[in-house]
Design a protein around this motif. Structure first.
Motif, PDB file in Angstrom:
ATOM      1  N   SER A  35      20.063 -15.962 -32.052  1.00  0.00           N
ATOM      2  CA  SER A  35      19.762 -14.813 -31.187  1.00  0.00           C
ATOM      3  C   SER A  35      21.024 -14.314 -30.498  1.00  0.00           C
ATOM      4  O   SER A  35      21.151 -13.118 -30.202  1.00  0.00           O
ATOM      5  N   GLY A  36      21.974 -15.220 -30.254  1.00  0.00           N
ATOM      6  CA  GLY A  36      23.251 -14.807 -29.673  1.00  0.00           C
ATOM      7  C   GLY A  36      24.018 -13.873 -30.590  1.00  0.00           C
ATOM      8  O   GLY A  36      24.729 -12.967 -30.124  1.00  0.00           O
ATOM      9  N   ALA A  37      23.871 -14.080 -31.893  1.00  0.00           N
ATOM     10  CA  ALA A  37      24.526 -13.183 -32.852  1.00  0.00           C
ATOM     11  C   ALA A  37      23.942 -11.774 -32.755  1.00  0.00           C
ATOM     12  O   ALA A  37      24.665 -10.777 -32.906  1.00  0.00           O
ATOM     13  N   LEU A  38      22.642 -11.688 -32.485  1.00  0.00           N
ATOM     14  CA  LEU A  38      22.008 -10.380 -32.299  1.00  0.00           C
ATOM     15  C   LEU A  38      22.570  -9.689 -31.053  1.00  0.00           C
ATOM     16  O   LEU A  38      22.883  -8.492 -31.077  1.00  0.00           O
ATOM     17  N   ALA A  39      22.714 -10.445 -29.965  1.00  0.00           N
ATOM     18  CA  ALA A  39      23.290  -9.876 -28.737  1.00  0.00           C
ATOM     19  C   ALA A  39      24.714  -9.396 -28.977  1.00  0.00           C
ATOM     20  O   ALA A  39      25.122  -8.336 -28.482  1.00  0.00           O
ATOM     21  N   LEU A  40      25.485 -10.148 -29.753  1.00  0.00           N
ATOM     22  CA  LEU A  40      26.857  -9.746 -30.062  1.00  0.00           C
ATOM     23  C   LEU A  40      26.876  -8.433 -30.850  1.00  0.00           C
ATOM     24  O   LEU A  40      27.691  -7.541 -30.584  1.00  0.00           O
ATOM     25  N   ALA A  41      25.954  -8.302 -31.795  1.00  0.00           N
ATOM     26  CA  ALA A  41      25.888  -7.072 -32.592  1.00  0.00           C
ATOM     27  C   ALA A  41      25.612  -5.853 -31.709  1.00  0.00           C
ATOM     28  O   ALA A  41      26.162  -4.768 -31.933  1.00  0.00           O
ATOM     29  N   ILE A  42      24.791  -6.043 -30.699  1.00  0.00           N
ATOM     30  CA  ILE A  42      24.472  -4.937 -29.790  1.00  0.00           C
ATOM     31  C   ILE A  42      25.686  -4.587 -28.933  1.00  0.00           C
ATOM     32  O   ILE A  42      26.016  -3.403 -28.737  1.00  0.00           O
ATOM     33  N   THR A  43      26.384  -5.596 -28.408  1.00  0.00           N
ATOM     34  CA  THR A  43      27.552  -5.313 -27.556  1.00  0.00           C
ATOM     35  C   THR A  43      28.630  -4.558 -28.328  1.00  0.00           C
ATOM     36  O   THR A  43      29.359  -3.746 -27.754  1.00  0.00           O
ATOM     37  N   LEU A  44      28.739  -4.812 -29.611  1.00  0.00           N
ATOM     38  CA  LEU A  44      29.743  -4.125 -30.421  1.00  0.00           C
ATOM     39  C   LEU A  44      29.453  -2.635 -30.543  1.00  0.00           C
ATOM     40  O   LEU A  44      30.357  -1.846 -30.857  1.00  0.00           O
TER      41      LEU A  44
END
Length: 418
Positions: free
Chosen positions: A179-188
């Motif tokens: 789920s952290g990878a999903l959050a990273l994708a959004i921040t990008l």
């Protein structure tokens, strides 16, 4: 024309902000973290490991806020997301104590670099669009998304550990890394709301002096004190909810379904808070800001007092209200604070508020760890020692703070809908 072109990408921040809060709060480990620590550590070590997280976070709070004000909101949130993934991988891998300390350090980076920067990103984006009056309702919407993320991950994490893995607590951290990878994708996909211009943030010492002067504003000082007190009072049940539910389960059932039950309790808690986030703006307009904050503190103390009074399944219903006080007050804290700050020190000030709260809570954790010295686990006896003191001192502090409310700022303001 140039402002219109700039407004379009900044709108992306407003659309993605609730999704970011949902994704970053998909913490599947929250139903089992204390049980996991107790599995590999003694009770005092488990509490002190939690204190280590706060100590590291304290060290990073102001530097991370200053970094956000100097360098930018987007890059700061990207660092936060990457650290979250790294911490989850370390917890999943396990090993000697230093691995857990390093993982806690990564989690501290995650929280510190997000702390204040997420709200600053939202407010700067609204200000760039000339829509600052939407901040309270936008924050309420984001809070609802946060609680839904917490609720879903608590339930699924507890079920995963109890039913799917036979109490392999570490697997919850693997799920959180995903789920952290999903959050990273959004921040990008976020856009820097202040553009590419270099910021004019003052040097660190001058910045601190500037923040100290800001605390002469009675409302800013009061909100800082309120946040610190609410942070401490809300995190005491957070620390003890897992051993408390374990004691309840042992008294009513021979089979230990504690992780699943904790997941259900936390999911329900967050679901209630998400529902409350939908009504906080009209409720504030009806009862006023001071009454809202007073009710929040009273409810937070009541949760601790209930846990202190008895170990009983009925008290878990009261514990379900643990996050409601933050839901009632966070949008209006930010509504009061943000307009009083400038962009070049907004995140630093919000980090300062978090720093003060975490310093006080770290001292509280050390005292609680000392009170449980000699205990292998936090059992019924340990709970009966620490929780009554927490409730009594919390009630006195809450009453004193409400008595010091800055009356001229009490008038509730209507918030325009986006």
């Amino acid at each position: 024309m140039r402002d219109q072109e700039r407004g379009a990408p900044i709108e992306t921040n407003l659309r993605l902000y609730p999704w970011y809060q949902f994704a970053r709060n998909l913490a599947f480990w929250q139903a089992v973290w204390f049980l996991y620590f107790e599995q590999v550590l003694t009770a005092p070590q488990a509490i002190l490991l939690a204190a280590a997280y706060d100590i590291i976070n304290v060290a990073l709070e102001l530097p991370s806020g200053y970094f956000s004000d100097c360098v930018g909101r987007r890059i700061t949130l990207i660092i936060s997301a990457i650290a979250n993934i790294a911490g989850c991988i370390l917890f999943f891998a396990g090993g000697p104590l230093w691995v857990f300390l390093l993982a806690q350090g990564m989690f501290a980076v995650t929280i510190a670099f997000n702390s204040g920067t997420d709200s600053a990103l939202l407010y700067d984006s609204l200000k760039a669009l000339g829509r600052e009056d939407e901040v309270a309702e936008r924050e309420a919407t984001a809070s609802r998304a946060s609680y839904l993320g917490f609720a879903a991950s608590a339930l699924l994490g507890g079920a995963l550990v109890t039913i799917g893995t036979g109490e392999n607590f570490a697997v919850a951290y693997a799920a959180t890394a995903a789920s952290g990878a999903l959050a990273l994708a959004i921040t990008l996909r976020f856009v820097e709301p202040t553009g590419d211009d270099r910021r004019t943030t003052a040097p660190p010492v001058a910045q601190l002096a500037r923040l100290a002067r800001r605390l002469r504003d009675h409302m800013l000082a009061w909100m800082c004190a309120f946040f610190a007190l609410l942070y401490i009072l809300s995190h005491i049940p957070f620390i003890y909810i897992q051993p408390y539910v374990r004691e309840v389960m042992q008294s009513v059932s021979g089979e230990d379904w504690t992780p699943l039950v904790i997941g259900i309790v936390i999911a329900t808690m967050m679901g209630i808070s998400a529902a409350m986030a939908s009504v906080v703006v009209p409720l504030r307009e009806r009862i006023g800001t001071r009454a809202m904050f007073a009710c929040a503190l009273a409810l937070q103390v009541a949760v601790i007092a209930g846990m202190a009074a008895t170990i009983h399944p009925a008290i878990t219903l009261l514990v379900l209200l643990r996050m409601v006080p933050a839901t009632l007050t966070r949008p209006f804290m930010l509504e009061a604070i943000q307009p009083r700050l400038d962009s070049d020190h907004r995140a630093t000030f919000l980090s300062l508020v978090n720093l003060i709260a975490r310093l006080l809570f770290t001292a509280t954790l050390v005292a609680l760890a000392w009170a449980t010295t000699g205990k292998q686990t936090v059992d019924r006896e340990a709970l009966s020692v620490v929780l009554p003191w927490c409730a009594g001192l919390g009630a006195l502090a809450a009453a004193a703070l409400i008595a010091l409310w800055p009356k001229p700022n009490d008038a509730p303001r209507r918030t325009a809908r986006p």
